[in-house]
Design an enzyme around this catalytic site. Structure first.
Site, PDB file in Angstrom:
ATOM      1  N   CYS A  13       1.624   2.301   0.625  1.00  0.00           N
ATOM      2  CA  CYS A  13       0.513   2.554  -0.668  1.00  0.00           C
ATOM      3  C   CYS A  13       1.291   2.658  -1.638  1.00  0.00           C
ATOM      4  CB  CYS A  13       0.007   4.091  -0.366  1.00  0.00           C
ATOM      5  SG  CYS A  13      -1.320   4.145   0.478  1.00  0.00           S
ATOM      6  N   THR A  41      -8.996   2.044  -1.505  1.00  0.00           N
ATOM      7  CA  THR A  41      -7.686   1.526  -3.106  1.00  0.00           C
ATOM      8  C   THR A  41      -8.319   0.795  -3.648  1.00  0.00           C
ATOM      9  OG1 THR A  41      -5.840   3.177  -2.599  1.00  0.00           O
ATOM     10  CG2 THR A  41      -5.964   1.949  -4.225  1.00  0.00           C
TER      11      THR A  41
END
Ligand code: UDX
Ligand code: UDX
Length: 434
Positions: free
Chosen positions: A262, A125
Protein backbone atom coordinates in the site's frame (compact mmCIF):
# COMPACT_ATOMS: atom_id res chain seq x y z
CA UNK A 1 -22.35 -14.85 15.12
CA UNK A 2 -25.05 -17.17 13.79
CA UNK A 3 -27.55 -14.81 12.30
CA UNK A 4 -27.38 -11.20 11.31
CA UNK A 5 -30.45 -9.06 12.06
CA UNK A 6 -30.33 -7.84 8.47
CA UNK A 7 -28.65 -10.76 6.71
CA UNK A 8 -27.83 -10.13 3.04
CA UNK A 9 -26.43 -12.01 0.10
CA UNK A 10 -23.11 -10.50 -0.89
CA UNK A 11 -20.78 -11.05 -3.85
CA UNK A 12 -17.11 -10.20 -3.29
CA UNK A 13 -14.93 -9.72 -6.39
CA UNK A 14 -11.27 -10.54 -5.79
CA UNK A 15 -9.97 -13.19 -3.38
CA UNK A 16 -6.77 -11.34 -2.47
CA UNK A 17 -5.79 -10.05 0.94
CA UNK A 18 -8.63 -7.58 1.06
CA UNK A 19 -11.38 -9.53 -0.71
CA UNK A 20 -10.86 -12.71 1.26
CA UNK A 21 -10.77 -10.92 4.59
CA UNK A 22 -13.87 -8.92 3.64
CA UNK A 23 -15.76 -12.02 2.49
CA UNK A 24 -14.82 -14.12 5.51
CA UNK A 25 -15.65 -11.32 7.96
CA UNK A 26 -19.01 -10.58 6.32
CA UNK A 27 -19.83 -14.31 6.58
CA UNK A 28 -18.74 -14.22 10.21
CA UNK A 29 -21.22 -11.37 10.74
CA UNK A 30 -23.97 -13.63 9.41
CA UNK A 31 -24.23 -12.72 5.71
CA UNK A 32 -24.24 -15.21 2.84
CA UNK A 33 -21.14 -14.54 0.78
CA UNK A 34 -19.84 -15.72 -2.57
CA UNK A 35 -16.24 -14.72 -3.36
CA UNK A 36 -15.30 -14.61 -7.01
CA UNK A 37 -11.76 -14.68 -8.41
CA UNK A 38 -10.39 -15.13 -11.92
CA UNK A 39 -7.55 -17.45 -10.92
CA UNK A 40 -8.75 -21.11 -11.05
CA UNK A 41 -6.03 -22.45 -8.73
CA UNK A 42 -6.99 -19.91 -6.07
CA UNK A 43 -10.69 -20.75 -6.22
CA UNK A 44 -9.95 -24.49 -6.12
CA UNK A 45 -7.64 -24.09 -3.12
CA UNK A 46 -10.18 -21.96 -1.26
CA UNK A 47 -12.94 -24.47 -2.00
CA UNK A 48 -10.72 -27.14 -0.39
CA UNK A 49 -10.40 -24.87 2.65
CA UNK A 50 -6.82 -23.73 1.95
CA UNK A 51 -5.90 -20.06 2.35
CA UNK A 52 -3.44 -18.98 -0.35
CA UNK A 53 -1.45 -16.59 1.89
CA UNK A 54 -0.58 -16.06 5.54
CA UNK A 55 -3.09 -14.01 7.52
CA UNK A 56 -3.63 -14.89 11.20
CA UNK A 57 -7.17 -16.05 12.03
CA UNK A 58 -8.38 -16.02 8.43
CA UNK A 59 -8.26 -19.80 7.90
CA UNK A 60 -10.31 -20.43 11.04
CA UNK A 61 -12.86 -17.81 9.99
CA UNK A 62 -13.25 -19.39 6.55
CA UNK A 63 -13.68 -22.87 8.03
CA UNK A 64 -16.12 -21.75 10.71
CA UNK A 65 -18.32 -20.00 8.16
CA UNK A 66 -18.06 -22.57 5.39
CA UNK A 67 -21.85 -22.93 5.43
CA UNK A 68 -22.37 -19.41 4.14
CA UNK A 69 -19.10 -18.68 2.36
CA UNK A 70 -18.43 -20.12 -1.10
CA UNK A 71 -15.98 -19.46 -3.91
CA UNK A 72 -16.46 -19.35 -7.65
CA UNK A 73 -14.81 -18.42 -10.92
CA UNK A 74 -18.11 -17.43 -12.47
CA UNK A 75 -19.35 -13.85 -12.03
CA UNK A 76 -22.93 -14.84 -12.83
CA UNK A 77 -22.93 -17.44 -10.04
CA UNK A 78 -21.43 -14.87 -7.68
CA UNK A 79 -24.12 -12.34 -8.51
CA UNK A 80 -27.11 -14.70 -8.39
CA UNK A 81 -29.26 -13.29 -5.61
CA UNK A 82 -26.56 -10.83 -4.56
CA UNK A 83 -27.85 -7.57 -3.12
CA UNK A 84 -24.43 -6.09 -2.58
CA UNK A 85 -21.30 -6.45 -4.73
CA UNK A 86 -17.92 -5.64 -3.17
CA UNK A 87 -15.06 -4.71 -5.49
CA UNK A 88 -11.77 -5.87 -3.92
CA UNK A 89 -9.51 -6.40 -6.92
CA UNK A 90 -6.00 -5.00 -6.93
CA UNK A 91 -5.15 -1.57 -8.32
CA UNK A 92 -1.39 -1.69 -8.96
CA UNK A 93 0.54 1.30 -10.31
CA UNK A 94 0.15 1.75 -14.05
CA UNK A 95 2.89 2.98 -16.41
CA UNK A 96 2.33 6.62 -15.35
CA UNK A 97 2.33 5.87 -11.60
CA UNK A 98 -1.43 6.36 -11.36
CA UNK A 99 -3.48 3.41 -10.11
CA UNK A 100 -4.28 0.93 -12.89
CA UNK A 101 -8.06 0.58 -12.75
CA UNK A 102 -8.42 -2.03 -15.48
CA UNK A 103 -9.36 -4.77 -13.00
CA UNK A 104 -11.95 -2.55 -11.32
CA UNK A 105 -13.50 -1.81 -14.71
CA UNK A 106 -13.65 -5.50 -15.64
CA UNK A 107 -15.65 -6.13 -12.48
CA UNK A 108 -17.98 -3.17 -13.15
CA UNK A 109 -18.68 -4.62 -16.60
CA UNK A 110 -19.55 -7.97 -15.03
CA UNK A 111 -22.24 -6.44 -12.84
CA UNK A 112 -24.79 -6.30 -15.64
CA UNK A 113 -26.39 -9.66 -14.88
CA UNK A 114 -27.32 -8.84 -11.29
CA UNK A 115 -31.11 -8.69 -10.96
CA UNK A 116 -31.19 -8.23 -7.17
CA UNK A 117 -28.29 -5.83 -6.84
CA UNK A 118 -28.88 -2.81 -4.58
CA UNK A 119 -25.38 -1.48 -4.08
CA UNK A 120 -21.81 -1.66 -5.39
CA UNK A 121 -19.20 -1.14 -2.69
CA UNK A 122 -15.65 -0.37 -3.79
CA UNK A 123 -12.90 -1.31 -1.34
CA UNK A 124 -10.04 -1.19 -3.85
CA UNK A 125 -7.91 1.91 -3.49
CA UNK A 126 -8.78 4.22 -6.39
CA UNK A 127 -8.04 7.81 -7.46
CA UNK A 128 -10.46 10.52 -6.39
CA UNK A 129 -13.25 10.81 -8.96
CA UNK A 130 -13.37 7.09 -9.80
CA UNK A 131 -16.71 6.73 -8.00
CA UNK A 132 -18.24 9.42 -10.21
CA UNK A 133 -17.05 7.57 -13.30
CA UNK A 134 -18.36 4.22 -12.07
CA UNK A 135 -21.66 5.89 -11.14
CA UNK A 136 -22.00 7.13 -14.75
CA UNK A 137 -21.10 3.71 -16.12
CA UNK A 138 -23.72 2.04 -13.92
CA UNK A 139 -26.32 4.58 -15.06
CA UNK A 140 -25.46 3.93 -18.70
CA UNK A 141 -25.75 0.17 -18.11
CA UNK A 142 -29.32 0.57 -16.85
CA UNK A 143 -28.26 0.23 -13.20
CA UNK A 144 -29.29 3.70 -12.03
CA UNK A 145 -31.26 2.07 -9.19
CA UNK A 146 -28.07 0.43 -7.82
CA UNK A 147 -26.38 2.56 -5.16
CA UNK A 148 -22.63 3.25 -5.08
CA UNK A 149 -20.35 3.33 -2.04
CA UNK A 150 -16.67 3.96 -1.54
CA UNK A 151 -15.67 1.96 1.55
CA UNK A 152 -11.87 2.09 1.71
CA UNK A 153 -10.03 -0.39 3.88
CA UNK A 154 -7.42 0.58 6.45
CA UNK A 155 -6.24 -2.97 6.84
CA UNK A 156 -2.74 -3.76 7.99
CA UNK A 157 -1.54 -7.19 6.91
CA UNK A 158 -1.05 -9.57 9.81
CA UNK A 159 -3.99 -8.06 11.69
CA UNK A 160 -6.49 -7.81 8.87
CA UNK A 161 -9.28 -9.78 10.56
CA UNK A 162 -9.15 -7.60 13.68
CA UNK A 163 -8.97 -4.48 11.50
CA UNK A 164 -12.25 -5.53 9.84
CA UNK A 165 -14.18 -6.68 12.91
CA UNK A 166 -12.96 -3.95 15.29
CA UNK A 167 -11.83 -1.05 13.09
CA UNK A 168 -10.97 2.48 14.20
CA UNK A 169 -13.58 3.68 11.73
CA UNK A 170 -15.65 2.47 8.80
CA UNK A 171 -15.54 5.15 6.11
CA UNK A 172 -18.60 5.08 3.86
CA UNK A 173 -18.77 7.56 1.00
CA UNK A 174 -22.01 7.55 -0.99
CA UNK A 175 -24.12 9.67 -3.32
CA UNK A 176 -27.36 8.88 -1.48
CA UNK A 177 -28.11 8.35 2.22
CA UNK A 178 -29.96 5.05 1.71
CA UNK A 179 -26.84 3.40 0.24
CA UNK A 180 -24.90 4.49 3.33
CA UNK A 181 -27.70 3.03 5.47
CA UNK A 182 -27.37 -0.30 3.66
CA UNK A 183 -23.58 -0.43 4.07
CA UNK A 184 -23.86 0.59 7.73
CA UNK A 185 -26.46 -2.15 8.30
CA UNK A 186 -24.14 -4.74 6.73
CA UNK A 187 -21.56 -3.81 9.36
CA UNK A 188 -23.90 -4.35 12.30
CA UNK A 189 -21.92 -6.38 14.80
CA UNK A 190 -18.68 -4.66 13.89
CA UNK A 191 -17.14 -2.76 16.77
CA UNK A 192 -16.31 0.62 15.23
CA UNK A 193 -17.93 3.92 14.23
CA UNK A 194 -19.37 4.42 10.74
CA UNK A 195 -18.19 7.74 9.29
CA UNK A 196 -20.44 8.89 6.45
CA UNK A 197 -19.21 11.27 3.80
CA UNK A 198 -19.33 11.99 0.08
CA UNK A 199 -17.66 9.60 -2.35
CA UNK A 200 -14.70 11.80 -3.30
CA UNK A 201 -13.87 12.50 0.34
CA UNK A 202 -13.93 8.77 1.12
CA UNK A 203 -11.59 8.07 -1.79
CA UNK A 204 -9.19 10.76 -0.62
CA UNK A 205 -9.39 9.71 3.05
CA UNK A 206 -7.74 6.41 2.20
CA UNK A 207 -4.87 7.99 0.29
CA UNK A 208 -4.41 10.77 2.86
CA UNK A 209 -4.35 8.31 5.78
CA UNK A 210 -1.62 6.22 4.17
CA UNK A 211 0.35 9.33 3.22
CA UNK A 212 0.13 10.59 6.81
CA UNK A 213 1.45 7.29 8.19
CA UNK A 214 4.25 7.22 5.61
CA UNK A 215 5.09 10.82 6.53
CA UNK A 216 5.51 9.93 10.19
CA UNK A 217 7.88 7.07 9.35
CA UNK A 218 9.92 9.19 6.94
CA UNK A 219 10.12 11.90 9.58
CA UNK A 220 11.51 9.41 12.10
CA UNK A 221 13.93 8.15 9.44
CA UNK A 222 15.13 11.64 8.64
CA UNK A 223 15.69 12.28 12.35
CA UNK A 224 17.59 8.96 12.52
CA UNK A 225 20.16 10.36 10.07
CA UNK A 226 20.56 13.43 12.23
CA UNK A 227 20.97 11.19 15.30
CA UNK A 228 23.81 9.36 13.56
CA UNK A 229 25.48 12.67 12.68
CA UNK A 230 25.12 14.13 16.17
CA UNK A 231 25.46 11.12 18.45
CA UNK A 232 21.85 11.16 19.64
CA UNK A 233 19.67 8.03 19.84
CA UNK A 234 16.57 7.92 17.64
CA UNK A 235 14.79 5.37 19.85
CA UNK A 236 15.05 7.68 22.85
CA UNK A 237 14.21 10.79 20.83
CA UNK A 238 11.15 9.43 18.99
CA UNK A 239 10.02 7.51 22.08
CA UNK A 240 9.82 10.74 24.02
CA UNK A 241 8.43 12.73 21.07
CA UNK A 242 5.58 10.21 20.76
CA UNK A 243 4.65 10.56 24.43
CA UNK A 244 3.04 13.89 23.61
CA UNK A 245 -0.64 12.99 23.11
CA UNK A 246 -0.81 15.56 20.31
CA UNK A 247 1.73 13.43 18.44
CA UNK A 248 1.14 9.87 19.67
CA UNK A 249 3.56 6.94 19.58
CA UNK A 250 2.50 5.03 16.45
CA UNK A 251 4.44 4.83 13.19
CA UNK A 252 7.54 6.59 14.44
CA UNK A 253 9.88 3.59 14.23
CA UNK A 254 13.04 4.37 12.31
CA UNK A 255 14.45 1.61 10.13
CA UNK A 256 15.03 0.77 6.50
CA UNK A 257 11.85 2.53 5.44
CA UNK A 258 8.32 1.58 4.54
CA UNK A 259 7.32 -1.02 1.97
CA UNK A 260 4.34 -3.26 1.37
CA UNK A 261 1.41 -3.39 -0.98
CA UNK A 262 0.00 0.00 0.00
CA UNK A 263 2.36 2.78 1.14
CA UNK A 264 4.65 2.74 -1.91
CA UNK A 265 1.89 2.55 -4.51
CA UNK A 266 -0.56 4.82 -2.71
CA UNK A 267 1.99 7.55 -2.04
CA UNK A 268 2.93 7.64 -5.71
CA UNK A 269 -0.72 7.44 -6.77
CA UNK A 270 -1.55 10.42 -4.53
CA UNK A 271 1.37 12.40 -5.91
CA UNK A 272 0.30 11.65 -9.49
CA UNK A 273 -3.32 12.42 -8.70
CA UNK A 274 -2.25 15.85 -7.43
CA UNK A 275 0.05 16.37 -10.43
CA UNK A 276 -2.87 15.63 -12.75
CA UNK A 277 -4.68 18.62 -11.23
CA UNK A 278 -1.55 20.81 -11.55
CA UNK A 279 -0.63 20.54 -7.85
CA UNK A 280 2.83 19.58 -6.66
CA UNK A 281 2.63 17.90 -3.26
CA UNK A 282 6.05 18.97 -2.02
CA UNK A 283 5.83 17.35 1.39
CA UNK A 284 4.79 13.98 -0.05
CA UNK A 285 7.60 14.18 -2.60
CA UNK A 286 10.08 14.58 0.22
CA UNK A 287 8.48 11.74 2.20
CA UNK A 288 8.99 9.39 -0.76
CA UNK A 289 12.55 10.60 -1.31
CA UNK A 290 13.52 10.04 2.33
CA UNK A 291 12.14 6.52 2.03
CA UNK A 292 14.10 5.80 -1.15
CA UNK A 293 17.27 7.05 0.48
CA UNK A 294 16.94 5.13 3.75
CA UNK A 295 18.08 1.62 2.64
CA UNK A 296 20.79 3.11 0.43
CA UNK A 297 22.12 5.20 3.32
CA UNK A 298 22.24 2.06 5.47
CA UNK A 299 24.12 0.15 2.77
CA UNK A 300 26.64 2.95 2.42
CA UNK A 301 27.40 2.74 6.15
CA UNK A 302 27.85 -1.02 5.93
CA UNK A 303 29.99 -0.66 2.83
CA UNK A 304 32.28 1.77 4.65
CA UNK A 305 32.57 -0.74 7.49
CA UNK A 306 33.46 -3.65 5.15
CA UNK A 307 35.57 -1.60 2.75
CA UNK A 308 33.36 -2.58 -0.23
CA UNK A 309 30.92 -5.32 -1.15
CA UNK A 310 32.67 -6.98 -4.10
CA UNK A 311 33.31 -10.65 -3.29
CA UNK A 312 31.76 -10.30 0.19
CA UNK A 313 29.11 -12.62 1.50
CA UNK A 314 26.15 -10.85 3.09
CA UNK A 315 23.39 -12.64 5.03
CA UNK A 316 19.95 -11.05 4.89
CA UNK A 317 17.72 -11.80 7.87
CA UNK A 318 14.06 -11.25 7.01
CA UNK A 319 12.65 -10.79 3.53
CA UNK A 320 8.94 -9.96 4.03
CA UNK A 321 8.14 -6.24 3.98
CA UNK A 322 7.35 -6.41 7.71
CA UNK A 323 7.06 -9.09 10.39
CA UNK A 324 3.90 -11.19 10.62
CA UNK A 325 3.30 -11.49 6.88
CA UNK A 326 4.55 -13.60 3.96
CA UNK A 327 4.09 -10.63 1.63
CA UNK A 328 7.15 -9.49 -0.31
CA UNK A 329 5.53 -6.66 -2.24
CA UNK A 330 7.83 -3.62 -2.28
CA UNK A 331 9.88 -5.02 0.61
CA UNK A 332 12.74 -2.61 1.45
CA UNK A 333 14.95 -5.71 1.43
CA UNK A 334 14.42 -6.04 -2.31
CA UNK A 335 16.31 -2.77 -2.84
CA UNK A 336 19.04 -3.95 -0.46
CA UNK A 337 19.39 -7.26 -2.30
CA UNK A 338 19.56 -5.75 -5.76
CA UNK A 339 22.13 -3.15 -4.62
CA UNK A 340 24.30 -5.81 -2.97
CA UNK A 341 24.19 -8.03 -6.05
CA UNK A 342 24.95 -5.06 -8.30
CA UNK A 343 28.04 -4.32 -6.20
CA UNK A 344 29.27 -7.89 -6.53
CA UNK A 345 28.29 -9.36 -3.16
CA UNK A 346 27.09 -12.94 -2.65
CA UNK A 347 23.80 -12.98 -0.82
CA UNK A 348 22.21 -15.55 1.50
CA UNK A 349 18.82 -15.07 3.11
CA UNK A 350 16.39 -16.32 5.72
CA UNK A 351 12.72 -15.67 6.41
CA UNK A 352 10.16 -17.82 8.24
CA UNK A 353 7.28 -17.01 5.87
CA UNK A 354 8.19 -14.86 2.85
CA UNK A 355 6.69 -15.94 -0.44
CA UNK A 356 8.95 -15.04 -3.34
CA UNK A 357 7.07 -15.18 -6.60
CA UNK A 358 5.90 -11.89 -8.04
CA UNK A 359 8.03 -10.40 -10.83
CA UNK A 360 9.24 -7.63 -8.55
CA UNK A 361 10.75 -10.15 -6.13
CA UNK A 362 12.64 -11.96 -8.90
CA UNK A 363 15.93 -10.46 -7.70
CA UNK A 364 15.78 -12.72 -4.61
CA UNK A 365 16.22 -15.81 -6.77
CA UNK A 366 19.91 -14.89 -6.95
CA UNK A 367 20.14 -15.25 -3.17
CA UNK A 368 20.57 -18.64 -1.47
CA UNK A 369 17.81 -19.19 1.06
CA UNK A 370 18.35 -21.25 4.21
CA UNK A 371 15.95 -22.51 6.86
CA UNK A 372 17.92 -21.30 9.85
CA UNK A 373 19.68 -18.08 10.79
CA UNK A 374 22.86 -19.97 11.73
CA UNK A 375 23.16 -21.56 8.28
CA UNK A 376 22.42 -18.21 6.64
CA UNK A 377 25.18 -16.32 8.45
CA UNK A 378 27.84 -19.06 8.21
CA UNK A 379 31.00 -17.70 6.54
CA UNK A 380 29.29 -14.32 5.95
CA UNK A 381 31.21 -11.04 6.09
CA UNK A 382 28.12 -9.25 7.41
CA UNK A 383 24.49 -9.82 8.28
CA UNK A 384 21.62 -7.37 7.91
CA UNK A 385 18.35 -7.52 9.84
CA UNK A 386 15.78 -6.46 7.24
CA UNK A 387 12.55 -7.49 8.97
CA UNK A 388 11.73 -7.25 12.69
CA UNK A 389 10.90 -10.97 13.09
CA UNK A 390 10.62 -11.78 16.82
CA UNK A 391 12.38 -15.11 16.10
CA UNK A 392 15.57 -13.08 15.70
CA UNK A 393 15.47 -12.18 19.38
CA UNK A 394 16.05 -15.84 20.28
CA UNK A 395 18.97 -16.59 17.98
CA UNK A 396 22.14 -17.95 19.64
CA UNK A 397 24.04 -14.83 18.59
CA UNK A 398 27.37 -15.86 20.17
CA UNK A 399 27.34 -18.99 18.01
CA UNK A 400 26.26 -16.94 14.98
CA UNK A 401 29.14 -14.47 15.46
CA UNK A 402 31.56 -17.40 15.79
CA UNK A 403 30.49 -18.82 12.43
CA UNK A 404 30.88 -15.59 10.46
CA UNK A 405 33.99 -14.62 8.56
CA UNK A 406 33.69 -11.19 10.13
CA UNK A 407 31.03 -10.60 12.77
CA UNK A 408 29.45 -7.41 11.45
CA UNK A 409 25.72 -6.97 12.02
CA UNK A 410 23.61 -4.15 10.62
CA UNK A 411 20.28 -4.09 12.46
CA UNK A 412 18.04 -2.30 9.96
CA UNK A 413 15.03 -2.46 12.29
CA UNK A 414 16.65 -1.56 15.63
CA UNK A 415 15.33 -4.88 16.89
CA UNK A 416 18.27 -6.10 18.95
CA UNK A 417 19.93 -4.77 22.06
CA UNK A 418 23.20 -3.03 21.09
CA UNK A 419 25.02 -3.90 24.32
CA UNK A 420 24.03 -7.56 24.09
CA UNK A 421 25.08 -7.82 20.47
CA UNK A 422 28.47 -6.27 21.21
CA UNK A 423 28.87 -8.75 24.08
CA UNK A 424 28.06 -11.53 21.62
CA UNK A 425 31.08 -10.41 19.62
CA UNK A 426 29.54 -8.28 16.90
CA UNK A 427 30.52 -4.99 15.37
CA UNK A 428 26.94 -3.77 15.66
CA UNK A 429 25.44 -1.01 13.53
CA UNK A 430 21.83 0.13 13.60
CA UNK A 431 19.65 3.02 12.47
CA UNK A 432 20.05 6.30 14.34
CA UNK A 433 21.48 4.79 17.50
CA UNK A 434 24.74 5.85 19.04
C1 UDX B 1 -6.32 -4.66 -2.24
C2 UDX B 1 -6.98 -3.50 -2.97
O1 UDX B 1 -7.92 -3.89 -3.82
C3 UDX B 1 -6.01 -2.50 -3.40
O2 UDX B 1 -6.56 -1.49 -4.19
C4 UDX B 1 -5.58 -1.95 -2.11
O3 UDX B 1 -4.82 -0.81 -2.26
C5 UDX B 1 -4.81 -3.02 -1.38
O4 UDX B 1 -5.61 -4.12 -1.18
P1 UDX B 1 -5.08 -6.89 -2.52
O5 UDX B 1 -6.24 -7.56 -1.89
O6 UDX B 1 -3.84 -6.75 -1.72
O7 UDX B 1 -5.53 -5.44 -3.05
O8 UDX B 1 -4.73 -7.51 -3.92
P2 UDX B 1 -4.42 -9.00 -4.31
O9 UDX B 1 -4.00 -9.77 -3.11
O10 UDX B 1 -3.56 -8.90 -5.51
O11 UDX B 1 -5.85 -9.56 -4.74
C6 UDX B 1 -6.61 -9.19 -5.83
C7 UDX B 1 -7.39 -10.40 -6.33
O12 UDX B 1 -8.31 -10.00 -7.34
C8 UDX B 1 -6.49 -11.49 -6.95
O13 UDX B 1 -6.76 -12.73 -6.33
C9 UDX B 1 -6.90 -11.49 -8.43
O14 UDX B 1 -6.82 -12.76 -9.01
C10 UDX B 1 -8.34 -11.00 -8.33
N1 UDX B 1 -8.91 -10.44 -9.58
C11 UDX B 1 -8.20 -9.57 -10.34
C12 UDX B 1 -10.20 -10.77 -9.93
O15 UDX B 1 -10.84 -11.58 -9.27
N2 UDX B 1 -10.76 -10.19 -11.05
C13 UDX B 1 -10.06 -9.35 -11.85
O16 UDX B 1 -10.61 -8.86 -12.86
C14 UDX B 1 -8.75 -9.02 -11.47
C1 UDX C 1 -0.63 -0.19 5.70
C2 UDX C 1 -1.58 0.62 6.59
O1 UDX C 1 -1.19 0.47 7.95
C3 UDX C 1 -3.02 0.19 6.39
O2 UDX C 1 -3.90 1.01 7.15
C4 UDX C 1 -3.34 0.31 4.90
O3 UDX C 1 -4.66 -0.12 4.67
C5 UDX C 1 -2.38 -0.50 4.07
O4 UDX C 1 -1.04 -0.09 4.35
P1 UDX C 1 0.54 -2.56 5.81
O5 UDX C 1 1.15 -2.20 4.49
O6 UDX C 1 -0.02 -3.92 5.99
O7 UDX C 1 -0.64 -1.54 6.15
O8 UDX C 1 1.68 -2.40 6.92
P2 UDX C 1 2.10 -1.38 8.06
O9 UDX C 1 2.11 -2.12 9.33
O10 UDX C 1 1.35 -0.12 8.00
O11 UDX C 1 3.63 -1.11 7.66
C6 UDX C 1 3.97 -0.54 6.42
C7 UDX C 1 5.46 -0.40 6.30
O12 UDX C 1 5.94 0.61 7.18
C8 UDX C 1 6.26 -1.66 6.65
O13 UDX C 1 7.31 -1.81 5.72
C9 UDX C 1 6.80 -1.38 8.03
O14 UDX C 1 7.98 -2.07 8.29
C10 UDX C 1 7.02 0.12 7.96
N1 UDX C 1 6.97 0.80 9.26
C11 UDX C 1 5.82 0.83 9.99
C12 UDX C 1 8.10 1.46 9.72
O15 UDX C 1 9.16 1.47 9.07
N2 UDX C 1 8.03 2.17 10.89
C13 UDX C 1 6.89 2.22 11.64
O16 UDX C 1 6.90 2.88 12.69
C14 UDX C 1 5.75 1.53 11.18
Amino acid sequence: MDTHPDSRTVAVFGAGYIGLVTGACLAELGHRVVVRDIVPAKVEALTRGEVPFHEPGLGELILRNAGRLTFTLDPVTALAGAEVAYVCVDTPPGPAGDADLSRVWSVVKELRTAPDLKAVVVKSTVPVGTGDRIREALDRAGLAHVGYASNPEFTAEGKAVGDFLAPDRIVVGTFEADTADLVAALHQGVDGPVVRMDVRSAELTKLAANAMLATRISFANEISGLCEATGADVEQVMGAVGMDPRIGPGFLRAGLGWGGSCFPKDSIALKQLASDTGLHLQLLGAVIEVNNLQPRRALQRLKDELGGFAGRRVALLGMAFKAGTDDMRQAPGTVVTSRLLAEGAKVTCWDPLARVGAAETEVWSAATRYDTVLETVAEADAAIVLTEWPQLLDVAWEAAAGQMRSAVLFDGRNLLDPARMREAGFTYLSVGRA
